[in-house]
Enzyme design. Sequence first.
Site, PDB file in Angstrom:
ATOM      1  N   LYS A 105       5.802  44.080 -32.322  1.00  0.00           N
ATOM      2  CA  LYS A 105       4.554  44.521 -32.828  1.00  0.00           C
ATOM      3  C   LYS A 105       4.961  45.753 -33.661  1.00  0.00           C
ATOM      4  O   LYS A 105       5.842  46.325 -33.619  1.00  0.00           O
ATOM      5  CB  LYS A 105       3.705  45.199 -31.410  1.00  0.00           C
ATOM      6  N   GLY A 217     -16.504  44.398 -26.892  1.00  0.00           N
ATOM      7  CA  GLY A 217     -16.026  44.730 -28.026  1.00  0.00           C
ATOM      8  C   GLY A 217     -16.638  43.369 -28.909  1.00  0.00           C
ATOM      9  O   GLY A 217     -16.876  42.260 -28.392  1.00  0.00           O
ATOM     10  N   ALA A 221     -12.284  39.479 -32.681  1.00  0.00           N
ATOM     11  CA  ALA A 221     -12.158  38.424 -31.317  1.00  0.00           C
ATOM     12  C   ALA A 221     -13.672  38.424 -30.797  1.00  0.00           C
ATOM     13  O   ALA A 221     -14.227  37.341 -30.419  1.00  0.00           O
ATOM     14  CB  ALA A 221     -11.109  38.964 -30.424  1.00  0.00           C
TER      15      ALA A 221
HETATM   16  N1  GLU Z   1      -2.316  40.442 -32.845  1.00  0.00           N
HETATM   17  C1  GLU Z   1      -2.377  39.427 -32.520  1.00  0.00           C
HETATM   18  C2  GLU Z   1      -1.945  39.011 -31.032  1.00  0.00           C
HETATM   19  O1  GLU Z   1      -1.944  40.181 -30.173  1.00  0.00           O
HETATM   20  C3  GLU Z   1      -1.909  37.899 -33.130  1.00  0.00           C
HETATM   21  C4  GLU Z   1      -0.372  38.193 -33.490  1.00  0.00           C
HETATM   22  C5  GLU Z   1       0.082  37.114 -34.411  1.00  0.00           C
HETATM   23  O2  GLU Z   1      -0.555  36.500 -34.973  1.00  0.00           O
HETATM   24  O3  GLU Z   1       1.377  37.334 -34.795  1.00  0.00           O
HETATM   25  O4  GLU Z   1      -1.679  38.249 -30.365  1.00  0.00           O
END
Ligand code: GLU
Length: 415
Positions: A105, A217, A221
Amino acid sequence: MSDLNPFAVAQKQLDQCAKILNLDPGVQAMLRLPSRELHVSIPVRMDDGSYKVFQGFRVQYNDAKGPTKGGIRFHPDETIDTVRALAAWMTWKCSLLDLPLGGGKGGVVCNPKEMSQAELERLSRAYVDKVWQIIGPENDVPAPDVYTNPQIMAWMVDEYSKLAGKNQFGVITGKPLALGGSAGRGDATARGGLYTVREAAKECGIDLSKATIAIQGYGNAGYYAAVLAKELFGSKIVAVSDSKGGIYSADGLDPEAVGKHKEKTSSVVNFPNTTAISNEEILEMEVDVLLPSALENVITEANASKMKAKIIAELANGPTTPEADEILHKNGVHVIPDFLCNAGGVTVSYFEMVQNFYMYYWDVEDVHERLNKKMTVAYHSVLDASKKYNINMRQAAYVVAVARVVEAMKLRGWV
Ligand code: GLU
């Protein structure tokens, strides 16, 4: 009061799982910490000619099963511990969906709502300039997360390609369609989550065509969850909220009209013919399905016993603390845990990587069909484990996901 540091929460969840799986303490110690993290200072020239230095991170949590994968968040409250927690959850998410990927991340402490497009572009490119040596299509592949989007991914892929001296579309997913993105990536997180809601509703005996839904939210999403819940199931979306507050209508909302209102006014608040409600109230509403779709730690021991939803589908990462989990389980609430429920995003990101490597692109129908299969299989693997071990759905998701990562680590001779 329990510890609301997201990384402390992630470690606590892992410790519970280690107990259930009877993990070797050395293996548990390895899984409790990120394998690598990079902290960077990112100088950016602002539109008024001044310079600001932003703090940024990239955490590669575990790559036993493949290249690390996970989004980049731009948020004023970002901390290294948030990024660590999200990277851990990405590891378990990719494993649970049986993707050949590890977890990572990234994050930048900034407030995109107060920045111009030009400033955001310079920040996005400067972030890549600082982390490009540790990312790459075969080692670590970023994507969007809270307050980042396909345009930001496009700038980042361009910057990386310049540094690499060739087009490298596979280095980042969630790109625009015209630049190597995948059909179906835009609404993938919500769509994938709703596939698991469909399975959960069967398990709980709920008819979704008559169900009421509340969504906390209204970003990528939450917005698509509202639109698709109506379109796929005919459910009634009775309440939605964003960081500024919420709205309620007993007759049901028109999700697209609410989206347009938010685009114009930057919030869902004050949408015509609705009653104002708070973010706290929306979580405690009497609905069939509640979808927390914003940030961490909104369901805690302080409010968990007041939740009246039959199904809580976690489109957000980390919305529920371990203490709240126990209360919800005791009260018979069916929780679809975050790294199962919101895995649709990374699953289609993985499809995007495959298409980038192949240089051959699928129809949206193909993407939906493959996503449906992946989410359905993952949901049932978690449900089966929860019944087999008599544990809650989150613990079950951990058991399935962690066991696979440990197996890969053993096969590689790491432990
Ligand atoms: N940020 C999204 C998650 O928390 C997508 C991550 C991605 O597509 O690599 O799953």
